[in-house]
Design an enzyme around this catalytic site. Structure first.
Site, PDB file in Angstrom:
ATOM      1  N   CYS A  95       0.814  -1.204   0.000  1.00  0.00           N
ATOM      2  CA  CYS A  95       0.000   0.000   0.000  1.00  0.00           C
ATOM      3  C   CYS A  95       0.847   1.253   0.000  1.00  0.00           C
ATOM      4  CB  CYS A  95      -0.893   0.030   1.249  1.00  0.00           C
ATOM      5  SG  CYS A  95      -1.942  -1.401   1.448  1.00  0.00           S
ATOM      6  N   GLY A 145       0.052   0.481  -5.169  1.00  0.00           N
ATOM      7  CA  GLY A 145      -1.195  -0.274  -5.093  1.00  0.00           C
ATOM      8  C   GLY A 145      -2.198   0.221  -6.111  1.00  0.00           C
ATOM      9  N   ASN A 188       0.175   0.169   5.768  1.00  0.00           N
ATOM     10  CA  ASN A 188       1.066  -0.432   4.779  1.00  0.00           C
ATOM     11  C   ASN A 188       1.924  -1.450   5.500  1.00  0.00           C
ATOM     12  OD1 ASN A 188       2.786  -1.028   2.640  1.00  0.00           O
ATOM     13  ND2 ASN A 188       4.087   0.744   3.005  1.00  0.00           N
ATOM     14  N   GLY A 189       1.834  -2.707   5.084  1.00  0.00           N
ATOM     15  CA  GLY A 189       2.632  -3.747   5.718  1.00  0.00           C
ATOM     16  C   GLY A 189       1.853  -5.028   5.859  1.00  0.00           C
ATOM     17  N   TYR A 237      12.946  -2.306  -6.214  1.00  0.00           N
ATOM     18  CA  TYR A 237      11.787  -2.313  -7.106  1.00  0.00           C
ATOM     19  C   TYR A 237      10.656  -1.382  -6.699  1.00  0.00           C
ATOM     20  CZ  TYR A 237       7.605  -4.198  -9.434  1.00  0.00           C
ATOM     21  OH  TYR A 237       6.454  -4.335 -10.143  1.00  0.00           O
TER      22      TYR A 237
END
Length: 463
Positions: free
Chosen positions: A7, A36, A110-111, A248
């Site tokens: 996210c 996302g 996020n995670g 990335y």
């Protein structure tokens, strides 16, 4: 590189009521869209109540002028999602807005929590009813059931949950930014006019014209309220920033924990050129993941870099999948070869990683079909051998080609004339941080936190 990150987050705390606060978050989310593409949402507080709008799709598909104008206030949080836990449904889209004894709160995350399933079971036995299948709702539930103030609830939360989490928690009059004690996922703070901004990446700050202030430290809780910005720290464990942010995930124009993502990728490509030199005529990147490393490889060798592969940028998440009869078109739907550039040349093909190997094999075949004399694959990261449990949707280990095959077998599988991976030491050197401050588990299998046992259900649904 077909792995996907969880996210992207963005939050704003303004010193005054702002009719355009949702639009500012909206533009910031555009800068985080790469993190996302499944859903997007924005929640806003006007100090009385929380309003929100969210939906499935890209930021541009979810929001329009009207629903943005309806979201006015002083505090706002936004989210773009790729699911690593929970299915892609509207219920699972964030922000998650819940009512509790002190009013309302909104959470964006996020995670990935590795003990979310156990906590969920524990809360369900106590009568808590869950409405989503995400681990993020576990976070909201733990805060909602706490009888203490918000900051104390956040401290208790960090003592309970395990895994990777960068969080924004908004109530009607406060905004909290929380980063886990390992600092797996990035989070930074900026200033914008008379407002504070918190974002997953500094590139989002740049997009909305905010000035970068600093990163949120691992184990830190930052509070934004009418008194300004304050901070408290919980126990900091071994710092373990995810190395794939540099390989990335992050935008190349972002700076994470003081490191330029662009320079890390450029250095990775240059070091790769020294570790695996090759006699070739042209360096070609797999767009967009290999672009910067290919420039570094070219600069390290003097071999010119060219746009041998053209990416079709109009195939989005809503693209209708081809029928089984023509499914062998594969990456040709997204990439095409510039025949005039590669014909008769020895090619160095640079990408950030190889996961299953199927995509790389198709690209190699496309280049050779268009007349390339040879194709030498160079990868700007080490072989990915182990699954991730901290917010990346990697394949199960049995599907990771490097976990089962040596380099020569991988070369044969993808059809290349040679394959060379960047060493772990080379990647750490490129990033410029100490290896003990990075999570390298996908390469080494040495997890900063105890990984779930094989077969143990640590997610609500399979990835």
């Amino acid at each position: 590189m077909p792995v996907k990150e969880a996210c992207g987050l963005l939050g704003i705390y303004s010193s005054r009521m702002d009719r355009s606060i949702a639009k500012t978050v909206y533009y910031g989310l555009f800068a985080l869209q790469h993190r996302g593409q499944e859903s997007a949402g924005i929640a806003v507080s006007d100090l009385r109540s929380i309003k929100y709008h969210k939906g499935l799709g890209l930021v541009s598909e979810v929001f329009d002028e009207k629903n943005l104008e309806d979201l006015t206030g002083k505090i706002a949080v936004g989210h773009v999602r790729y699911s690593t836990t929970g299915s892609n449904s509207l219920n699972n889209a964030q922000p998650l807005v819940v009512r509790y004894h002190s009013g309302e709160l909104a959470v964006v995350h996020n995670g990935n929590l590795i003990n979310a399933f156990e906590i969920r079971q524990e809360l369900e036995k106590k009568g808590f009813v869950f409405h989503t299948t995400t681990d993020s709702e576990v976070i909201a539930a733990l805060i909602a059931k706490s009888g203490t103030d918000l900051v104390e609830s956040a401290i208790q939360l960090t003592e309970k949950i395990k895994g990777a989490y960068s969080l924004l928690i908004m109530t009607k009059d406060k905004l909290l930014a929380v980063r886990d004690p390992h600092g797996f996922r990035p989070l930074c703070i900026g200033s914008y006019n008379d407002a504070y901004v918190v974002a997953s990446e500094s590139a989002a700050l740049d997009t909305i014209g905010a000035s970068f202030m600093r990163d949120v430290c691992p184990g830190e809780i930052v509070v934004f309220d009418k008194s300004g910005m304050s901070t408290c720290n919980v126990s900091v464990e071994r710092k373990s920033l995810c190395i794939f942010e540099f390989v990335y995930f992050a935008r190349p124009d972002s700076v994470i924990d003081g490191v330029s993502v662009y320079m890390a990728r450029w250095k990775a490509g240059k070091i790769l050129s020294k570790e695996h030199p090759v006699d070739a005529d042209l360096v070609v990147a797999v767009p967009d993941s290999g672009n910067v490393a290919a420039i570094g490889f070219s600069d390290g060798t003097g071999i010119p870099v060219g746009m041998g592969l053209i990416k079709n940028r109009y195939i989005g998440r809503t693209f209708i999948q081809p029928s089984q009869r023509i499914r062998n078109l594969g990456v040709k739907l997204k990439l095409s070869v510039l025949k005039e550039l590669v014909n008769g040349k020895k090619i160095v093909l640079v990408d950030d990683s190889i996961v299953r190997g199927t995509t790389m094999s198709q690209i190699v075949n496309m280049l050779k079909d268009c007349g390339a004399r040879s194709v030498h694959v160079r990868v700007s990261s080490p072989p990915v051998k182990y699954s991730c449990y901290f917010g990346i949707d990697t394949s199960s280990r049995k599907e990771l080609i490097a976990s089962s095959y040596d380099i020569e077998s991988i070369r044969k599988f993808v059809g290349a004339d040679s394959v060379g991976y960047l060493s772990i030491e080379g990647l750490v050197e490129a990033v410029g941080m100490k290896d003990r401050d990075l999570c390298l588990a996908c390469f080494t299998g040495n997890y900063p936190l105890k990984a779930p046992r094989k077969g143990k259900k640590y997610l609500f649904e399979k990835r």
